[in-house]
Write a protein that holds these residues in place. Structure first.
Motif, short mmCIF file in Angstrom:
data_model
loop_
_atom_site.label_atom_id
_atom_site.label_comp_id
_atom_site.label_asym_id
_atom_site.label_seq_id
_atom_site.Cartn_x
_atom_site.Cartn_y
_atom_site.Cartn_z
N ILE A 7 -15.15 -18.40 70.29
CA ILE A 7 -16.36 -19.22 70.26
C ILE A 7 -17.57 -18.31 70.31
O ILE A 7 -17.73 -17.50 71.23
N ILE A 8 -18.42 -18.43 69.30
CA ILE A 8 -19.61 -17.58 69.19
C ILE A 8 -20.84 -18.48 69.20
O ILE A 8 -21.15 -19.13 68.19
N PRO A 9 -21.58 -18.56 70.30
CA PRO A 9 -22.85 -19.29 70.29
C PRO A 9 -23.90 -18.46 69.56
O PRO A 9 -24.01 -17.24 69.78
N ALA A 39 -21.04 -21.95 67.09
CA ALA A 39 -21.85 -23.07 67.56
C ALA A 39 -23.31 -22.69 67.39
O ALA A 39 -23.80 -21.77 68.06
N ASP A 40 -24.01 -23.37 66.51
CA ASP A 40 -25.32 -22.93 66.04
C ASP A 40 -26.45 -23.77 66.65
O ASP A 40 -26.61 -24.94 66.33
N PRO A 56 -15.99 -18.36 54.87
CA PRO A 56 -15.64 -19.79 54.80
C PRO A 56 -14.57 -20.20 55.81
O PRO A 56 -14.43 -21.40 56.10
N SER A 57 -13.82 -19.25 56.35
CA SER A 57 -12.79 -19.59 57.33
C SER A 57 -13.37 -19.86 58.72
O SER A 57 -12.68 -20.39 59.59
N VAL A 58 -14.65 -19.48 58.93
CA VAL A 58 -15.30 -19.69 60.22
C VAL A 58 -15.84 -21.11 60.28
O VAL A 58 -16.58 -21.55 59.40
N GLN A 59 -15.49 -21.83 61.33
CA GLN A 59 -15.96 -23.21 61.50
C GLN A 59 -17.38 -23.22 62.04
O GLN A 59 -17.66 -22.59 63.06
N TRP A 60 -18.28 -23.93 61.38
CA TRP A 60 -19.67 -24.06 61.84
C TRP A 60 -19.85 -25.38 62.57
O TRP A 60 -19.38 -26.43 62.12
N LEU A 61 -20.55 -25.34 63.71
CA LEU A 61 -20.88 -26.55 64.46
C LEU A 61 -22.37 -26.56 64.76
O LEU A 61 -22.95 -25.52 65.07
N GLN A 62 -22.96 -27.73 64.70
CA GLN A 62 -24.35 -27.87 65.15
C GLN A 62 -24.38 -27.87 66.67
O GLN A 62 -23.70 -28.67 67.31
N GLY A 63 -25.15 -26.96 67.25
CA GLY A 63 -25.27 -26.90 68.69
C GLY A 63 -26.18 -27.99 69.23
O GLY A 63 -26.93 -28.63 68.47
N GLY A 75 -18.95 -25.53 71.60
CA GLY A 75 -17.88 -24.84 70.88
C GLY A 75 -16.52 -25.06 71.52
O GLY A 75 -15.52 -25.27 70.83
N ALA A 76 -16.50 -25.03 72.86
CA ALA A 76 -15.23 -25.22 73.57
C ALA A 76 -14.67 -26.61 73.35
O ALA A 76 -13.44 -26.81 73.30
N LEU A 77 -15.54 -27.59 73.22
CA LEU A 77 -15.10 -28.98 73.01
C LEU A 77 -14.34 -29.13 71.70
O LEU A 77 -13.40 -29.93 71.60
N ALA A 78 -14.73 -28.35 70.70
CA ALA A 78 -14.08 -28.45 69.39
C ALA A 78 -12.89 -27.51 69.24
O ALA A 78 -12.13 -27.63 68.28
N ALA A 79 -12.71 -26.59 70.20
CA ALA A 79 -11.66 -25.58 70.09
C ALA A 79 -10.27 -26.20 70.28
O ALA A 79 -10.08 -27.13 71.06
#
Length: 300
Positions: A7-9, A39-40, A56-63, A75-79
């Protein structure tokens, strides 16, 4: 099956994130057992666009845009992994970084739930106007949230990072470390899971001062009185500032740092009453309300 989630914030540091992933992605196992989640919290779409094209293999999430603590929790919630590996977006993983963690995780007994990697500060700061965390030896407790791993079940049981530590307010890692210690978890240091943390120029006086608000939150969680926080925080900050100059050479930049840090202390002195008023009657975290093992000295 996902064994570990990295997880990378991130927040408005597209170039740093790309440099991090350029070293990290080639280390991922070919079997897909490790996922990467960014987590962006940023205000633009640049990081998302970069990930789509380059990684493209890295999952992007709106922070959630409420600071690093909430962003890590997002990020942890989606892991999906059994283990969660947290690393900051401005780190550069060394060769063998990920394998260093995986080797320990795969052999870890059930009672081992928290790992901490090594963080090297490079280059050496030329003056006090530059900073970066460094952790290259075992301390027996979590000292730096930029590079650590934890079992997902343990993270959920501990309710993750405390999201009261908003924006530029620091000490969310101090709080998590104290909760893990109080709950009896042992932290194992993993020197092979090594990252480089580039140095950065210090922020302005206002941002430096605001970091200390987290100490107020933490102190009240430990049961400190408003009087204790009111006088001990400015005194603690003054002593920390004095310690920064230990063994430092005389230079123009360090003279500039004197002015900067004096401004930091003055702002803390002025803002402490407002912080005390804000947090003295605020609810304590659920963990500390039920804990019988408060941390002594309130983190000062």
């Amino acid at each position: 099956m996902i064994f570990a989630s990295i997880i990378i914030p991130t927040c408005n540091r597209t170039d740093d994130l790309r440099a991090c992933l350029e070293k990290l992605v080639p280390q991922l196992p070919a079997d897909g057992s490790v996922e990467v989640i960014a987590a962006d919290d940023g205000s633009s779409s640049l990081s998302k666009e970069m990930l789509t094209v380059v990684f493209p293999s890295v999952q992007w999430l709106q922070g959630p845009r409420r600071g690093p603590a909430a962003n890590r929790n997002r990020g942890a919630l989606a892991a999906r992994g059994e283990w969660l590996i947290f690393m900051d977006d401005d780190l550069v993983p060394e060769p063998g970084y990920l394998q260093g963690y995986l080797d320990v995780m795969q052999a870890a007994p059930r009672q081992l739930c928290v790992l901490e990697g090594a963080t090297m500060r490079l280059p050496k700061p030329p003056s006090l106007l530059w900073e970066a965390p460094e952790n290259i030896r075992a301390h027996g407790h979590l000292t730096c949230s930029c590079n650590f791993a934890i079992r997902a079940a343990t993270y959920r049981d501990m309710e993750g990072f405390d999201e009261r530590y908003l924006g530029g307010v620091y000490a969310e890692d101090t709080d998590l470390s104290a909760r893990l210690q109080s709950a009896g978890f042992r932290v194992e240091f993993v020197p092979a899971a090594c990252v480089v943390h580039p140095i950065r120029h210090l922020p302005d006086v206002a941002k430096l001062a605001r970091r200390w608000e987290g100490k107020v939150i933490f102190a009240f969680d430990q049961g400190a009185s408003w009087l204790t926080v009111g006088w001990r925080l400015p005194w603690h900050v003054l002593r920390v500032i004095q310690s920064r100059f230990r063994n430092q050479p005389m230079s123009n930049e360090n003279l500039h740092a004197v002015v900067l840090f004096f401004g930091e202390w003055l702002l803390v002195l002025c803002q402490t009453p407002a912080w005390v008023w804000k947090w003295m009657s605020a609810p304590r975290s659920r963990f500390w309300r039920s804990s019988s093992h408060p941390v002594p000295k309130f983190g000062f």
